[in-house]
Write a protein that holds these residues in place. Structure first.
Motif, mmCIF file in Angstrom:
data_model
loop_
_atom_site.group_PDB
_atom_site.id
_atom_site.type_symbol
_atom_site.label_atom_id
_atom_site.label_comp_id
_atom_site.label_asym_id
_atom_site.label_seq_id
_atom_site.Cartn_x
_atom_site.Cartn_y
_atom_site.Cartn_z
ATOM 1 N N LEU A 188 1.046 -1.079 -0.082
ATOM 2 C CA LEU A 188 -0.153 -0.010 -0.069
ATOM 3 C C LEU A 188 0.988 1.142 0.145
ATOM 4 N N ARG A 189 1.776 1.203 0.681
ATOM 5 C CA ARG A 189 2.984 2.453 0.762
ATOM 6 C C ARG A 189 3.485 2.600 -0.667
ATOM 7 N N GLU A 190 3.830 1.643 -1.191
ATOM 8 C CA GLU A 190 4.402 1.883 -2.535
ATOM 9 C C GLU A 190 3.384 2.290 -3.732
ATOM 10 N N TYR A 191 2.284 1.790 -3.416
ATOM 11 C CA TYR A 191 1.311 2.033 -4.573
ATOM 12 C C TYR A 191 0.812 3.667 -4.171
ATOM 13 N N ALA A 192 0.952 4.083 -3.134
ATOM 14 C CA ALA A 192 0.502 5.314 -2.720
ATOM 15 C C ALA A 192 1.381 6.478 -3.284
ATOM 16 N N LYS A 193 2.791 5.904 -3.335
ATOM 17 C CA LYS A 193 3.527 6.717 -3.962
ATOM 18 C C LYS A 193 3.646 7.377 -5.308
ATOM 19 N N ARG A 194 2.546 6.527 -6.276
ATOM 20 C CA ARG A 194 2.473 6.600 -7.441
ATOM 21 C C ARG A 194 1.954 7.897 -7.721
ATOM 22 N N GLY A 195 1.027 8.397 -6.943
ATOM 23 C CA GLY A 195 0.192 9.841 -7.315
ATOM 24 C C GLY A 195 -0.935 9.953 -6.237
ATOM 25 N N GLN A 196 -1.488 11.196 -6.441
ATOM 26 C CA GLN A 196 -2.495 11.441 -5.546
ATOM 27 C C GLN A 196 -3.481 10.690 -5.559
ATOM 28 N N ARG A 197 -4.231 10.295 -6.675
ATOM 29 C CA ARG A 197 -5.375 9.476 -6.809
ATOM 30 C C ARG A 197 -5.060 8.048 -5.852
ATOM 31 N N GLU A 198 -3.834 7.677 -6.183
ATOM 32 C CA GLU A 198 -3.557 6.239 -5.391
ATOM 33 C C GLU A 198 -3.594 6.514 -3.953
ATOM 34 N N HIS A 199 -2.827 7.604 -3.575
ATOM 35 C CA HIS A 199 -2.596 7.911 -2.180
ATOM 36 C C HIS A 199 -4.100 8.009 -1.248
ATOM 37 N N ASP A 200 -5.066 8.600 -2.259
ATOM 38 C CA ASP A 200 -6.047 8.756 -1.543
ATOM 39 C C ASP A 200 -6.917 7.520 -1.593
ATOM 40 N N GLU A 201 -6.730 6.838 -2.575
ATOM 41 C CA GLU A 201 -7.270 5.404 -2.546
ATOM 42 C C GLU A 201 -6.992 4.455 -1.460
ATOM 43 N N VAL A 202 -5.655 4.658 -1.255
ATOM 44 C CA VAL A 202 -5.037 3.727 -0.317
ATOM 45 C C VAL A 202 -5.387 4.094 1.107
ATOM 46 N N ASN A 203 -5.463 5.555 1.170
ATOM 47 C CA ASN A 203 -5.971 6.260 2.584
ATOM 48 C C ASN A 203 -7.187 5.846 2.842
#
Length: 57
Positions: free
Chosen positions: A12-27
């Protein structure tokens, strides 16, 4: 694309580093998991592991 519901914390941490959309999805997924333990843990507010100053390394 992998389903965030099947990812572990490190993924999840690595995925969140890809961009804001992914960051928001992970959070959103992390908060969902946190609240799934309501009644089992002390009453504490959700704090994202992604936004903390300590990145776990």
């Amino acid at each position: 694309m992998a389903d965030v519901k099947m990812m572990g914390p490190n993924e999840l941490r690595e995925y969140a580093k890809r961009g804001q959309r992914e960051h928001d999805e992970v959070n959103k997924e992390l908060e969902r998991r946190w609240h799934s333990y309501d009644g089992f843990l002390p009453d504490m507010p959700f704090k994202s592991i992604l936004d903390s100053s300590d990145d776990g390394e």
